[in-house]
Design an enzyme around this catalytic site. Sequence first.
Site: not given
Ligand SMILES: Cc1cc2nc3c(=O)[nH]c(=O)nc-3n(C[C@H](O)[C@H](O)[C@H](O)COP(=O)(O)OP(=O)(O)OC[C@H]3O[C@@H](n4cnc5c(N)ncnc54)[C@H](O)[C@@H]3O)c2cc1C
Length: 433
Positions: A411
């Site tokens: 989220e």
């Molecule tokens: C087990 C699990 C269940 C999930 N369930 C769902 C679901 O039901 N539906 C759905 O749609 N998604 C789901 N997700 C996805 C989840 O919401 C995303 O993984 C999450 O939003 C993080 O995105 P990312 O993994 O692409 O991280 P990234 O965007 O790649 O982030 C990598 C790092 O960069 C940091 N970062 C990124 N942008 C910025 C910024 N502008 N400023 C500062 N820091 C930043 C982040 O905080 C993080 O530390 C799930 C994820 C997991 C792991």
Amino acid sequence: MLPTHMKAASENLSTVGRLLVAEREADLWEEETDTLPASLAKSRRTYKAFADQFIRPRSLNVDMDLAGFDPVPLLKESGKRGFQTQFMIWPWGNASVRNIFAAPSLIFPTLLRAEEFCAACGGLGLLLLAHDLGIAPLFLSGTWTGFKWFRKVYSKIRAGEKCVAAFAITEPNAGSDVEETEGAVRARIVTRARKTDGGYILNGSKCFISDGGIADYVTLFAALENQGVESWTCFLVESSMKGYSVGRKEKKMGQKAADASELILEDVFVPEDHRIGEEKSGWALNRNVLNYSRPAVAAIALGIARGALERCMEFCRNTRLGSKRLVDYQDVQIELAEMTIQLMAARALTWYCGRYRLPSQGISSAAKVFAGDAAFSICNKAMELMGDHGYLHGHGVEKAMRDSRLNQIYEGTNQINRLALIEDAWETDFAKA
Ligand SMILES: Cc1cc2nc3c(=O)[nH]c(=O)nc-3n(C[C@H](O)[C@H](O)[C@H](O)COP(=O)(O)OP(=O)(O)OC[C@H]3O[C@@H](n4cnc5c(N)ncnc54)[C@H](O)[C@@H]3O)c2cc1C
């Protein structure tokens, strides 16, 4: 602790003075429950009883042996009691219409349910709760099409069938980007909808979708052909549709009972009446779904942390070190007090969201961040107090720590949620002229 003659000192107060003293008669859980309106207090007791009977006994086994786990009986038990349709408004569900127009908010029962279910097991809790997220766009779109699908989901669950909805925004190249406005502008969306006779053709993929592997319906967001995230539109995709398939299921660190799956769309025809809301209304809808769901994520964290604290307290009561029980050492008491305070503060902020009529971005994000961080810290402290026992699977505390880590990620990571709070109050507070 306090000597008995000191504890009874309030007896020396005047009658009126005695009336003004809060004497503890029940445990903390009962005391908090009594602060709730009667109907919510009753619901909280019902959720706890359900969690103790159906969730807690399965928690550790499911975490160890996913292959032997069938989620359907639990989903049906929960559905039978109306828990899987609780976020749905009457006459398409169990929720009272009154809660759309007056506080406490429609999400308050979900917050209570999430805490109770996840105090028993974070994974099984998520398995049951991710469905609320899946159906949220149907309601929050405020459209008849949305309500029509609500009704279908409701009738299936009421008829005792398994019916699960999942919510899909995340894509291989767009996680945080679709949770935060500035990032969204640059997001590389691959899931596309092309208009065709009578509907749309969807292509692309989603990843990490909770309950994606078992979902019958997915509220899925796609950009219109040759356009960016500003064209995002929500569609209800049925798992039976031709061209839809479930890909990789992730091996998770925690909350394992709920799968996180890749969803693949290859020329999936989605009829017009499966479009939830207008074309290009997806971004606004997504933002609002997150406002409603982030407090629930806070409550999941709260539940996991409470479970860990309860298990740790039990251990400290039952374990002797030298001549005393662990709980009789003052430094242990100070640690337990600190964990309890963190938990109380996280609950206060989470329930604060529920006391608003409509959940708003800044407060929802604040609760999600605070409860997520507090939960990880509480679980870690619990492991510390329990020493080598904390490290063993059988006590459930190392599982709670693994489970709690996810709350800081999904989220929107906690970093992204901090930005969401700033964004929400940018013009009114942070950068006001
Ligand atoms: C087990 C699990 C269940 C999930 N369930 C769902 C679901 O039901 N539906 C759905 O749609 N998604 C789901 N997700 C996805 C989840 O919401 C995303 O993984 C999450 O939003 C993080 O995105 P990312 O993994 O692409 O991280 P990234 O965007 O790649 O982030 C990598 C790092 O960069 C940091 N970062 C990124 N942008 C910025 C910024 N502008 N400023 C500062 N820091 C930043 C982040 O905080 C993080 O530390 C799930 C994820 C997991 C792991």
